[in-house]
Design an enzyme around this catalytic site. Structure first.
Site, PDB file in Angstrom:
ATOM      1  N   LYS A  16       0.974  -1.098  -0.008  1.00  0.00           N
ATOM      2  CA  LYS A  16       0.057   0.021  -0.136  1.00  0.00           C
ATOM      3  C   LYS A  16       1.115   1.213   0.023  1.00  0.00           C
ATOM      4  CE  LYS A  16      -3.912   1.933   2.413  1.00  0.00           C
ATOM      5  NZ  LYS A  16      -4.880   1.794   3.479  1.00  0.00           N
ATOM      6  N   ARG A 102       7.545   1.515   5.981  1.00  0.00           N
ATOM      7  CA  ARG A 102       7.296   0.806   7.544  1.00  0.00           C
ATOM      8  C   ARG A 102       8.115  -0.507   7.439  1.00  0.00           C
ATOM      9  NH1 ARG A 102       2.487  -3.306   8.731  1.00  0.00           N
ATOM     10  NH2 ARG A 102       3.043  -3.753  11.047  1.00  0.00           N
ATOM     11  N   ASP A 159       8.272  -0.378  13.441  1.00  0.00           N
ATOM     12  CA  ASP A 159       7.333  -0.581  14.297  1.00  0.00           C
ATOM     13  C   ASP A 159       7.728  -0.912  15.908  1.00  0.00           C
ATOM     14  OD1 ASP A 159       4.824  -0.286  13.439  1.00  0.00           O
ATOM     15  OD2 ASP A 159       4.398  -2.213  12.431  1.00  0.00           O
ATOM     16  N   HIS A 219      -4.305  -2.975  19.795  1.00  0.00           N
ATOM     17  CA  HIS A 219      -4.513  -3.021  18.289  1.00  0.00           C
ATOM     18  C   HIS A 219      -4.706  -4.546  17.798  1.00  0.00           C
ATOM     19  CE1 HIS A 219      -3.100  -2.126  14.229  1.00  0.00           C
ATOM     20  NE2 HIS A 219      -3.002  -3.429  14.197  1.00  0.00           N
ATOM     21  N   LEU A 220      -5.989  -4.758  17.456  1.00  0.00           N
ATOM     22  CA  LEU A 220      -6.523  -6.107  17.006  1.00  0.00           C
ATOM     23  C   LEU A 220      -6.628  -6.124  15.635  1.00  0.00           C
ATOM     24  CD1 LEU A 220      -8.589  -6.530  20.147  1.00  0.00           C
ATOM     25  CD2 LEU A 220      -6.650  -7.251  19.726  1.00  0.00           C
ATOM     26  N   GLY A 221      -5.383  -6.641  15.101  1.00  0.00           N
ATOM     27  CA  GLY A 221      -5.625  -7.019  13.597  1.00  0.00           C
ATOM     28  C   GLY A 221      -5.441  -8.492  13.216  1.00  0.00           C
ATOM     29  N   SER A 222      -4.857  -8.399  11.725  1.00  0.00           N
ATOM     30  CA  SER A 222      -4.726  -9.903  11.313  1.00  0.00           C
ATOM     31  C   SER A 222      -3.719 -10.667  12.263  1.00  0.00           C
ATOM     32  CB  SER A 222      -4.132  -9.961   9.845  1.00  0.00           C
ATOM     33  OG  SER A 222      -2.997  -9.052   9.789  1.00  0.00           O
ATOM     34  N   GLY A 223      -2.784  -9.940  12.798  1.00  0.00           N
ATOM     35  CA  GLY A 223      -1.602 -10.566  13.856  1.00  0.00           C
ATOM     36  C   GLY A 223      -2.496 -11.307  14.698  1.00  0.00           C
ATOM     37  N   GLU A 390      -2.401   3.992   9.928  1.00  0.00           N
ATOM     38  CA  GLU A 390      -0.671   3.666  10.110  1.00  0.00           C
ATOM     39  C   GLU A 390      -0.028   4.599   8.665  1.00  0.00           C
ATOM     40  OE1 GLU A 390       0.349  -0.517  11.726  1.00  0.00           O
ATOM     41  OE2 GLU A 390      -0.915  -0.584  10.014  1.00  0.00           O
TER      42      GLU A 390
END
Length: 406
Positions: A16, A102, A159, A219-223, A390
Site C-alpha cells: 500500500k 514501514r 514498528d 491493536h487487534l488486526g490480522s496478527g 498507519e
C-alpha cells in the site's frame, strides 16, 4: 516549503502506498493526496485500487499474474501509475519524493533512519528476528536504493520504536544474558506506528496532553490470528522437525518450521479453519449459516472464547501495572474497530474493573470520527474505539524528521 511524502507499507500479500504533502505550518498535519494498493499477491489475481482527491479512480482491477509477481513488482506498478497520471499534478518525478517505509523490526533503533547501503545491511541483519515481516519491506527498500535517483530520500520508520523505552525487567527474557545479548533476544514490542497514532488521537479526544494520558490500547488486526502465548515446549511435542528450515525458506529468508507452525498454521486457522473474524464472531453470537456443521460452529465459538480470555488477561495485567489509573480502554485495528461483539464481551468480563459499553453506541456501524466513545453511562473508565491510520502516521513521523526529509 511543503514536501511530498510517500508512505510505503509492504506486507506478505499486499503493498500500500499513500501520498501526502506537508504543510508550511509545522503544527498542521500532512495532507492526504492519493492512496494506491495492490492486494492478493499470495492469492492471485492481484487486485489494484487507486484513490486520489477523495475519489476512487480504480477499484479491485484484476492485474495479470505474470505482471505482478512480487512486492517489488507491485511497488513499481503503483509508482508508475502515480507519476504518469495525467490528472494528478501533485507529483511527476521520482526526485520529488521522500519515501517512508514501514519496517517492522528495527532492533535498537530509537528513531527513524535514512536508508542507504549501510543502514540497509544493518536492518537486513535483523531479518531472522522477524522473517515474515521485514523481508517484504526490505525487498522494496533494496530496489529503491539501487534504482531510484540519489536525490530521492528513503527513510525507515520502525514498528518496534514506540516501545523502545520499556523497563529492563519487562524487556528481559529469563535466559542466558550473554546469549540473549549476542542474538538480540529481548521483548521489543511492535505496532509502534499504530500505537503512536492511537495515543495521539485518544489524547486529543480526551483533551489531555499525551504525556499525561493513560491508556490500555488494543491493536487487534490480522496478527491476532496467530497462536499467541503458548508453552515453549508445546511445539516440540507438536512436530519432530521444528528446528529445521521450512520448505518455504529461501536463500535470503530463513523460516524455521516452528515459526511456520505458530505463525501460519496455528491460531484461528487451526481451531476454526478460518481467519475471518466476522465468521467467527457470527458463530459466537449464535448466528447460523445454512450448511455449516454444528461442530464447525462450536470450534469457531471456542476460538472466540479463547480470544476474549486472552484479551481480558492482558487488560487485567496492564490495569494492575497502571495502578488502576486508566483514562480509557481503546479498541483499534481491523478487528478492534469493526466488531461490536468483542468490546461487549471483553468489557462484560472486565466490569469489575469499571469498564462497560453502551449497547446502542457499540452497535453503531462505524463512525465518521477518528475516535468515538462507546462507554456505558456511569462506568468508571471510558471505552473508546479508534480508527487507526498507519499510513498517515508514517507520513506524520517522517514530517517531524526535518533533518531527514529533502
Amino acid at each position: 516549503m511543503p514536501k511530498t511524502i510517500l508512505s510505503v507499507n509492504a506486507g506478505s500479500s499486499s503493498v500500500k502506498l499513500s501520498l501526502y504533502r506537508t504543510s508550511k505550518d509545522d503544527q498542521l498535519a500532512p495532507e492526504a493526496l492519493a492512496e494506491i494498493q495492490i492486494s492478493g499477491l499470495t492469492s492471485p489475481p492481484p487486485l489494484f485500487t487507486y484513490k486520489r482527491g477523495g475519489k476512487t479512480v480504480k477499484r479491485n482491477k484484476k492485474l495479470k499474474e505474470d505482471e505482478i509477481k512480487s512486492q517489488k513488482d507491485a511497488f513499481n506498478y503503483m509508482l508508475e501509475e502515480l507519476l504518469n497520471d495525467a490528472n494528478f499534478k501533485e507529483v511527476s518525478k521520482q526526485e520529488d519524493l521522500n519515501i517512508c517505509h514501514r519496517v517492522v523490526h528495527g532492533g535498537d533503533y530509537d528513531r527513524p533512519c535514512i536508508l542507504n547501503q549501510e543502514t540497509y545491511h544493518h536492518i537486513e541483519a535483523l531479518t531472522d528476528l522477524a522473517p515474515l515481516h521485514n523481508a517484504p519491506a526490505l525487498a522494496i527498500i533494496k530496489h529503491c536504493i539501487a534504482t531510484l535517483p540519489s536525490t530521492t530520500t528513503n527513510i525507515a520508520v520502525f514498528d518496534s520504536q514506540f516501545h523502545h523505552s520499556i523497563p529492563r525487567h519487562i524487556a528481559t527474557y529469563p535466559i542466558n544474558p550473554t546469549i540473549a545479548s549476542a542474538n538480540r533476544l529481548r521483548k521489543y514490542g511492535f505496532h509502534r506506528i499504530s500505537y503512536s497514532f492511537i495515543t495521539g488521537a485518544a489524547a486529543t479526544f480526551l483533551a489531555k496532553p499525551v504525556q499525561h494520558t493513560s491508556l490500555i490500547a488494543l491493536h487487534l488486526g490480522s496478527g491476532a490470528t496467530r497462536s499467541g502465548d503458548v508453552d515453549p515446549s508445546l511445539v516440540f511435542h507438536y512436530a519432530a522437525n521444528v528446528g529445521k528450515l521450512s520448505p518455504s525458506s529461501t536463500g535470503d529468508l530463513h523460516i524455521a518450521r516452528a515459526e511456520e507452525i505458530l505463525n501460519r498454521e496455528a491460531g484461528w486457522k487451526a481451531l476454526a479453519s478460518t481467519t475471518d473474524f466476522g465468521a467467527i464472531a457470527a458463530a459466537a453470537a449464535g448466528e447460523e449459516e445454512e450448511g455449516r456443521w454444528d461442530e464447525e460452529r462450536k470450534m469457531m465459538n471456542l476460538a472466540f472464547e479463547i480470544f476474549v480470555n486472552r484479551v481480558c488477561n492482558y487488560v487485567g495485567s496492564y490495569y494492575v501495572a497502571l495502578g488502576g489509573e486508566v483514562d480509557a480502554l481503546v479498541f483499534a485495528g481491523g478487528i478492534g474497530e469493526k466488531s461490536a461483539l468483542l468490546p461487549a464481551r471483553v468489557t462484560a468480563q472486565l466490569g469489575c474493573l469499571g469498564f462497560g459499553v453502551d449497547e446502542g453506541e457499540n452497535n453503531k456501524q462505524g463512525s465518521a470520527d477518528v475516535v468515538w466513545d462507546i462507554s456505558a453511562k456511569g462506568s468508571r473508565h471510558k471505552t473508546l474505539v479508534c480508527a487507526t491510520d498507519e499510513q498517515f502516521e508514517i507520513a506524520r513521523i517522517c514530517a517531524e524528521e526535518k533533518d531527514m526529509i529533502g
